[in-house]
Design an enzyme around this catalytic site. Structure first.
Site, mmCIF file in Angstrom:
data_model
loop_
_atom_site.group_PDB
_atom_site.id
_atom_site.type_symbol
_atom_site.label_atom_id
_atom_site.label_comp_id
_atom_site.label_asym_id
_atom_site.label_seq_id
_atom_site.Cartn_x
_atom_site.Cartn_y
_atom_site.Cartn_z
ATOM 1 N N LYS A 84 0.839 -1.223 0.092
ATOM 2 C CA LYS A 84 0.034 -0.204 -0.051
ATOM 3 C C LYS A 84 0.788 1.369 -0.123
ATOM 4 O O LYS A 84 1.812 1.348 1.074
ATOM 5 C CB LYS A 84 -0.638 -0.037 1.210
ATOM 6 N N LEU A 85 0.684 2.222 -0.821
ATOM 7 C CA LEU A 85 1.681 3.280 -1.278
ATOM 8 C C LEU A 85 0.760 4.450 -1.246
ATOM 9 O O LEU A 85 -0.404 4.656 -1.643
ATOM 10 C CB LEU A 85 2.362 3.159 -2.575
#
Ligand code: G3P
Length: 215
Positions: A84-85
């Site tokens: 998750k960015l």
């Protein structure tokens, strides 16, 4: 159409997993801090104990290199682990590199269709519009989901819409209607998805009538 749970509480996850209706988990630093567990241990335990299509682990870092380095510890856990960015320039650079390496990604904190277009160009597996936080800031989160869905449809983007920051069941069904492939829910919203006062009332009447049926 899939439901993920947005929680870092193992017991809550185990309980709902037994319904067979939960396909994945999203976590973030806030949820993990509140649960008091080690982030890495938590993701490892989820991967070992359940059969999820995706478990999002959020990475830390001020630039793409730091994010990529931070991601390595989670990538090694299992192929369902989804990095998750943040939807920033550096997060998108990291997303493109991870996509090229075959790693699943979830680009988070999306608040505009333009941002969602950039995530699709970076090859994101999932884009996470934060529906509730749009509403908190006086613009419609479900309309954002609809706009992204329209854009992705016209452009034939592969990125899936993962609607997040959902706080009530009405918005959940709207997100599905407007094109979200996945919704991620706090457990209390998940539980409300099948509860209805009229179902309970109808069931009470049927139960009484069952008692009075002739053998
Ligand atoms: O999935 C994002 C979620 O954890 C944020 O929810 O309610 O803090 O906006 P909320």
């Amino acid at each position: 159409m899939q439901i993920f749970l947005d929680t870092a509480d193992y017991k809550e996850i185990k309980d709902r997993y037994e319904t067979g209706l939960v396909s994945g988990i999203t976590t973030n630093p806030t949820l993990v801090r509140k649960s008091g567990v080690s982030y890495h241990e938590f993701i490892t335990r989820l991967s070992k104990d359940f059969d999820f299509v995706s478990i999002s682990a959020e990475v830390n870092g001020n630039n793409a290199d730091d994010m990529l380095q931070n991601a390595q510890q989670y990538i090694a856990i299992g192929e369902e682990v989804t990095i998750k960015l943040p939807l920033t320039k550096e997060g998108l650079i990291a997303c493109k590199i991870l996509t090229e390496q075959g790693v699943k990604t979830n680009v988070t904190l999306c608040f505009s269709a333009a941002q969602a277009a950039m995530a699709a160009l970076a090859g994101a597996t999932y884009i996470s519009p934060f529906v509730g936080r749009c509403n908190d800031n006086s613009f419609s989160g479900v309309e954002l989901v609809r706009a992204i869905s329209g854009l992705y449809g016209v452009q034939r983007c592969q990125t899936k819409i993962l609607a997040a920051s959902l706080r009530d069941v009405h918005h959940v069904s709207r997100c599905f209607l407007y094109g979200a492939s996945v919704v991620t829910l706090p457990t209390k919203v998940f539980d409300k998805m099948y509860d209805h006062v009229l179902t309970d009332a109808g069931l009470a009447i049927f139960e009484e009538d069952f008692k009075q049926l002739k053998e």
